[in-house]
Design a protein around this motif. Structure first.
Motif, mmCIF file in Angstrom:
data_model
loop_
_atom_site.group_PDB
_atom_site.id
_atom_site.type_symbol
_atom_site.label_atom_id
_atom_site.label_comp_id
_atom_site.label_asym_id
_atom_site.label_seq_id
_atom_site.Cartn_x
_atom_site.Cartn_y
_atom_site.Cartn_z
ATOM 1 N N ASN A 84 -72.950 -57.784 -13.066
ATOM 2 C CA ASN A 84 -73.258 -57.068 -11.828
ATOM 3 C C ASN A 84 -72.666 -55.659 -11.891
ATOM 4 N N GLN A 85 -72.947 -54.864 -10.862
ATOM 5 C CA GLN A 85 -72.471 -53.483 -10.848
ATOM 6 C C GLN A 85 -70.953 -53.414 -10.746
ATOM 7 N N ALA A 86 -70.350 -54.322 -9.999
ATOM 8 C CA ALA A 86 -68.891 -54.304 -9.861
ATOM 9 C C ALA A 86 -68.211 -54.505 -11.206
ATOM 10 N N GLU A 87 -68.699 -55.445 -12.004
ATOM 11 C CA GLU A 87 -68.112 -55.670 -13.331
ATOM 12 C C GLU A 87 -68.389 -54.477 -14.245
ATOM 13 N N THR A 88 -69.591 -53.937 -14.171
ATOM 14 C CA THR A 88 -69.943 -52.751 -14.957
ATOM 15 C C THR A 88 -69.003 -51.604 -14.615
ATOM 16 N N ASP A 89 -68.828 -51.349 -13.327
ATOM 17 C CA ASP A 89 -67.959 -50.261 -12.875
ATOM 18 C C ASP A 89 -66.513 -50.487 -13.306
ATOM 19 N N ARG A 90 -66.020 -51.719 -13.138
ATOM 20 C CA ARG A 90 -64.621 -52.004 -13.469
ATOM 21 C C ARG A 90 -64.336 -51.737 -14.939
ATOM 22 N N THR A 119 -73.085 -53.020 -20.893
ATOM 23 C CA THR A 119 -74.519 -53.256 -20.752
ATOM 24 C C THR A 119 -74.806 -54.356 -19.732
ATOM 25 N N PRO A 120 -75.260 -53.984 -18.547
ATOM 26 C CA PRO A 120 -75.622 -55.011 -17.575
ATOM 27 C C PRO A 120 -76.771 -55.892 -18.084
ATOM 28 N N ARG A 121 -76.664 -57.179 -17.810
ATOM 29 C CA ARG A 121 -77.745 -58.102 -18.179
ATOM 30 C C ARG A 121 -79.055 -57.674 -17.529
ATOM 31 N N ALA A 122 -78.982 -57.089 -16.332
ATOM 32 C CA ALA A 122 -80.184 -56.624 -15.636
ATOM 33 C C ALA A 122 -80.915 -55.557 -16.452
ATOM 34 N N LEU A 123 -80.182 -54.724 -17.170
ATOM 35 C CA LEU A 123 -80.805 -53.714 -18.021
ATOM 36 C C LEU A 123 -81.563 -54.381 -19.162
ATOM 37 N N MET A 124 -80.931 -55.341 -19.805
ATOM 38 C CA MET A 124 -81.582 -56.022 -20.931
ATOM 39 C C MET A 124 -82.817 -56.784 -20.450
ATOM 40 N N ASP A 125 -82.726 -57.395 -19.275
ATOM 41 C CA ASP A 125 -83.883 -58.086 -18.707
ATOM 42 C C ASP A 125 -85.019 -57.097 -18.434
ATOM 43 N N MET A 143 -82.211 -43.879 -20.152
ATOM 44 C CA MET A 143 -82.012 -42.734 -21.049
ATOM 45 C C MET A 143 -81.406 -41.527 -20.332
ATOM 46 N N GLU A 144 -81.490 -41.500 -19.015
ATOM 47 C CA GLU A 144 -80.934 -40.396 -18.223
ATOM 48 C C GLU A 144 -79.518 -40.692 -17.716
ATOM 49 N N MET A 145 -79.006 -41.894 -17.996
ATOM 50 C CA MET A 145 -77.720 -42.325 -17.436
ATOM 51 C C MET A 145 -76.589 -42.230 -18.448
ATOM 52 N N LYS A 146 -75.392 -42.181 -17.923
ATOM 53 C CA LYS A 146 -74.185 -42.449 -18.703
ATOM 54 C C LYS A 146 -73.817 -43.888 -18.381
ATOM 55 N N LYS A 147 -73.042 -44.112 -17.312
ATOM 56 C CA LYS A 147 -72.791 -45.486 -16.856
ATOM 57 C C LYS A 147 -74.088 -46.011 -16.261
ATOM 58 N N ILE A 148 -74.412 -47.257 -16.550
ATOM 59 C CA ILE A 148 -75.657 -47.840 -16.073
ATOM 60 C C ILE A 148 -75.558 -48.170 -14.586
ATOM 61 N N ASP A 149 -76.558 -47.739 -13.849
ATOM 62 C CA ASP A 149 -76.699 -47.992 -12.420
ATOM 63 C C ASP A 149 -77.775 -49.071 -12.275
ATOM 64 N N ILE A 150 -77.364 -50.285 -11.997
ATOM 65 C CA ILE A 150 -78.289 -51.416 -11.941
ATOM 66 C C ILE A 150 -79.360 -51.211 -10.874
ATOM 67 N N ALA A 151 -78.991 -50.724 -9.705
ATOM 68 C CA ALA A 151 -79.977 -50.510 -8.631
ATOM 69 C C ALA A 151 -81.045 -49.527 -9.074
ATOM 70 N N ALA A 152 -80.652 -48.463 -9.775
ATOM 71 C CA ALA A 152 -81.621 -47.469 -10.246
ATOM 72 C C ALA A 152 -82.518 -48.057 -11.340
ATOM 73 N N ILE A 153 -81.956 -48.902 -12.184
ATOM 74 C CA ILE A 153 -82.758 -49.566 -13.227
ATOM 75 C C ILE A 153 -83.796 -50.474 -12.572
ATOM 76 N N GLU A 154 -83.353 -51.267 -11.611
ATOM 77 C CA GLU A 154 -84.273 -52.180 -10.928
ATOM 78 C C GLU A 154 -85.340 -51.432 -10.153
ATOM 79 N N ALA A 155 -84.979 -50.305 -9.528
ATOM 80 C CA ALA A 155 -85.972 -49.494 -8.809
ATOM 81 C C ALA A 155 -87.005 -48.923 -9.780
ATOM 82 N N ALA A 156 -86.536 -48.437 -10.913
ATOM 83 C CA ALA A 156 -87.462 -47.893 -11.912
ATOM 84 C C ALA A 156 -88.380 -48.996 -12.447
#
Length: 159
Positions: A84-90, A119-125, A143-156
């Protein structure tokens, strides 16, 4: 060492500091035996910490204080699948905030130069989505991110 196969990571006198940081930061990590040099060697003196046994997310590692001759690079990295984003951020913030460096697409380096892919699992999915247009949108967003933003990935991915 109990494991038959162990990752050996080269440090310039800071293997114990790195091992402690990894054990504190990542789950299923620990510092094991700390071995001191029985005599002088090219990168140190008798009694210095020579090797440190540790685990990172259950993976056995050996930190070798071999001196300044070799540096970590992106040819080797740990890829950490986050839930999740919390684990990614931490994890990202622990690495980057402790003297590390941001890179692109979920990659960062710790202060010892070791590369990590957070790498969030949501990105790989999303990248594996059978809808290849959705996968490409998610990939392009990453490709436009540094830290992965899961909400932005899911929106895209949704378009």
């Amino acid at each position: 060492m109990v494991s038959k196969n162990t990752i050996c990571l080269w440090y310039d006198g800071t293997a114990l500091d790195a091992a402690k940081f990894y054990a504190e930061t990542f789950p299923d990590g620990a510092v094991g035996a700390v071995n001191h040099a029985p005599g002088d060697y090219p990168a140190g003196k008798q009694g210095n910490v020579l090797t440190v046994e540790f685990t990172v997310m259950g993976i056995p590692c050996l930190g070798l204080n071999g001196g300044p001759a070799f540096r970590h690079n992106e040819a080797f990295s740990f890829q950490v699948a986050t839930d999740n984003q919390a684990e990614t951020d931490r994890l990202w913030n622990a690495i980057v905030g402790n003297g590390g460096q941001e890179s692109a697409c979920g990659w960062c380096k710790d202060k010892w130069g070791l590369s990590w892919q957070i790498t969030p699992r949501a990105l790989m999915d999303a990248i594996a989505d059978p809808d290849r247009a959705a996968a490409k949108r998610a990939f392009d967003a990453m490709m436009e991110m540094k830290k992965i933003d899961i909400a932005a990935i899911e929106a895209a991915r949704r378009g």
